[in-house]
Design an enzyme around this catalytic site. Structure first.
Site, PDB file in Angstrom:
ATOM      1  N   SER A 195       0.849  -1.196   0.000  1.00  0.00           N
ATOM      2  CA  SER A 195       0.000   0.000   0.000  1.00  0.00           C
ATOM      3  C   SER A 195       0.885   1.246   0.000  1.00  0.00           C
ATOM      4  O   SER A 195       1.684   1.421  -0.914  1.00  0.00           O
ATOM      5  CB  SER A 195      -0.971  -0.046   1.179  1.00  0.00           C
ATOM      6  OG  SER A 195      -2.018   0.884   1.020  1.00  0.00           O
ATOM      7  N   GLU A 231      -9.329  -5.357  -4.089  1.00  0.00           N
ATOM      8  CA  GLU A 231      -8.683  -4.412  -3.189  1.00  0.00           C
ATOM      9  C   GLU A 231      -9.682  -3.515  -2.440  1.00  0.00           C
ATOM     10  O   GLU A 231      -9.673  -3.425  -1.218  1.00  0.00           O
ATOM     11  CB  GLU A 231      -7.707  -3.516  -3.973  1.00  0.00           C
ATOM     12  CG  GLU A 231      -6.520  -4.242  -4.576  1.00  0.00           C
ATOM     13  CD  GLU A 231      -5.333  -4.354  -3.632  1.00  0.00           C
ATOM     14  OE1 GLU A 231      -5.438  -3.957  -2.454  1.00  0.00           O
ATOM     15  OE2 GLU A 231      -4.284  -4.851  -4.081  1.00  0.00           O
ATOM     16  N   HIS A 263      -7.870  -5.665   0.044  1.00  0.00           N
ATOM     17  CA  HIS A 263      -6.656  -4.920   0.380  1.00  0.00           C
ATOM     18  C   HIS A 263      -6.104  -5.392   1.726  1.00  0.00           C
ATOM     19  O   HIS A 263      -6.847  -5.575   2.691  1.00  0.00           O
ATOM     20  CB  HIS A 263      -6.979  -3.434   0.445  1.00  0.00           C
ATOM     21  CG  HIS A 263      -5.768  -2.559   0.592  1.00  0.00           C
ATOM     22  ND1 HIS A 263      -4.818  -2.466  -0.399  1.00  0.00           N
ATOM     23  CD2 HIS A 263      -5.362  -1.737   1.597  1.00  0.00           C
ATOM     24  CE1 HIS A 263      -3.881  -1.612  -0.013  1.00  0.00           C
ATOM     25  NE2 HIS A 263      -4.181  -1.160   1.195  1.00  0.00           N
TER      26      HIS A 263
END
Length: 518
Positions: free
Chosen positions: A201, A329, A425
């Site tokens: 990320s 995600e 995610h």
């Protein structure tokens, strides 16, 4: 105090001394834990407070004698309420935010093991290396290599535009940590010529930035970027957001004004502005709905241009790249907002108009996904815009610039909540580290004991990542523009053509420019 562990000998149990390593700033004493030597909280730079506030990192203050390296350093100032969880509030307090931690099989300078350096995510506004989910013992053990993690400044301290301060101070902290690795890691048994940076990320956005920063050139040989965010700010946008951030505490965005504010109180500015950002849609465009007022800034100096443009021009053609994303995600964020399956069509249309590429983006998405519900379209376009297409395009840019890249997609669904979160995610973190019961793993595994399937996938993550750190080959072919082969990570992993072909076609040719001030 030293910590020892029993070691059998001919005369009965013996005590093996706690490991001591001399760094450029002084000697540190670690602990022996489960077959590893572990060192925590070693300063790689001086505390960035006082006259060093908002400045580039400065060398660590040297010390005499042997410093115990038993505890993680204090986290950088941030919204602690967002990252709570086990262990956070047990961490030391203080200003020594810039520290590294080392897990090594043996601190023997002759060992010359590959080194992996972890950079945490957290939307550039939170995170710390002492998080239980980043316990690197399994990676170091399974891969027989050295793992380093580091703290860097986040939020106002690390990324806000402040007049009189360098941009991207958090990225400069990461460079300083990599310089510490270059100068010291051999004493811990690592090879400074075999360094791999890896992050997820915002950590992957940091890795992408480091790939193209002059200051980071030569400090690592390989890079792993997990779920690269496409959000990079133009200087004009960063300046405007910086002004709004400072206004939240009634000040101007200058070093003179903000340096007088106690660091942990200044985090309140970002916390206050985040929920208000959608009100700035007409000024901040795509950045506004992210409610994240921090991102790397394309300032022309620290970060000369976006990673995609720089890689396509050959900026990192000598660095091996492994990059990828998770299939679903954005579902994590929809779920955290309590809106799974509840997005009305008008809201999906607004997201498609804002995020889909090209003037006819909404129509193109609806045509490409004719059976998708409004919730699925809403999730799909934001998954593509924020993570999946930036990750794919990073691999394509690296290839265009003369380098090589290996690509993956995680499609295995998180078992928590009946699998409703899919391959969302952050799922790659507990799988990679094997920390199913910590941090985000608590949500994604939801108290479910990891199955044999989960543990096998977790082991595959570590074997592929550590093989890449050792050789540059994770175990599948490099990506190319003809076959487009990727490693699909699922219960039955397979190598196949890139699965998200409809999205790939929609985003073909897009180069993720810096987000502008409208």
């Amino acid at each position: 105090m030293t910590t020892t562990e029993p070691r059998p000998s001919a005369d009965g149990p013996a005590e093996r001394p706690a490991p001591v390593v001399r760094t450029t700033a002084g000697a540190v004493r670690g602990r022996r834990e489960e077959g590893l030597a572990v060192f925590r909280g070693i300063p790689f730079a001086a505390p960035p407070v006082g006259e060093a506030r908002f400045m580039a990192p400065r060398p660590a203050h040297p010390w005499d004698g042997i410093r115990d390296a038993h505890a993680f350093g204090p986290p950088p100032p941030q919204d602690l309420g967002l990252i709570g969880g086990p262990g956070l509030f047990d961490l030391p307090q203080g200003d020594d935010w810039l520290t590294v931690n080392v897990w090594t099989p043996d601190p023997d300078p002759a060992a010359r093991r590959p080194v992996m350096v972890w950079i945490y995510g957290g939307a550039y506004k939170l995170g710390h290396a002492g998080s239980p989910g980043y316990d690197a013992r399994r990676i170091a053990t399974d891969g027989d290599l050295v793992v380093v993690s580091l703290n860097y400044r986040v939020g106002m301290e690390g990324f806000a535009h402040i007049e009189g301060a360098p941009a991207n101070r958090g990225l400069l902290d990461q460079v300083a940590a990599l310089e510490w690795v270059r100068d010291n890691i051999a004493a811990f048994g690592g090879d400074p010529e075999q360094v791999t940076v890896f992050g997820e990320s915002a950590g992957a956005g940091s890795v992408a930035s480091l790939l193209v920063m002059d200051a980071a050139s030569g400090l690592f040989r390989r890079a792993i970027a997990q779920s690269v965010p496409g959000t990079f700010f133009s200087a004009e946008l960063a300046r405007d957001i910086g002004t709004a951030l400072a206004a939240e505490v009634g000040l101007r965005p200058t070093v003179a004004d903000l340096a007088s504010v106690e660091p942990r109180r200044l985090t309140a500015a970002g916390e206050a502005l985040g929920p208000k950002m959608p009100q700035y849609l007409d000024r901040w465009g795509q950045a506004a709905p992210t409610v994240t007022p921090f991102s790397p800034v394309v300032d022309g100096e620290v970060l000369p241009t976006t990673p995609w443009r720089a890689l396509a021009a050959g900026a990192a053609q000598d660095v091996d790249l492994l990059v990828g994303h998770n299939r679903d995600e954005y579902r994590l964020f929809v779920a955290m907002a309590g809106q799974l399956g509840q997005i009305p069509d008008e809201r999906a249309s607004a997201a498609l108009r804002l995020f889909a590429p090209g003037p006819d983006g909404e129509q193109a998405y609806r045509a490409a996904f004719p059976d998708a519900s409004p919730s699925e379209l809403y999730e799909r376009v934001q998954t593509d815009w924020l993570f999946n297409m930036p990750s794919l395009h990073l691999a394509q840019a690296q290839r265009a610039g003369g380098g090589s890249a290996h690509l993956y997609e995680l499609t295995w669904p998180a078992p928590g909540n009946g699998g409703a979160l899919g391959a969302c995610h952050g799922l790659d973190i507990p799988l990679l580290f094997g920390t199913y019961g910590a941090d985000l793993g608590l949500l994604l595994f939801a108290g479910v004991e990891p199955s044999a399937e989960a543990q096998a996938l977790s082991a595959r993550f570590r074997s592929s990542w550590t093989a890449f750190a050792r050789t540059g080959d994770p175990g599948w072919p490099a990506y190319d523009d003809e076959r487009r082969l990727v490693q699909v990570l699922d219960a039955e992993p397979e190598v196949r053509a890139y699965p998200e072909e409809a999205s790939r076609r929609l985003w073909e040719g897009y180069d993720f420019p810096p987000l502008p001030l409208l």
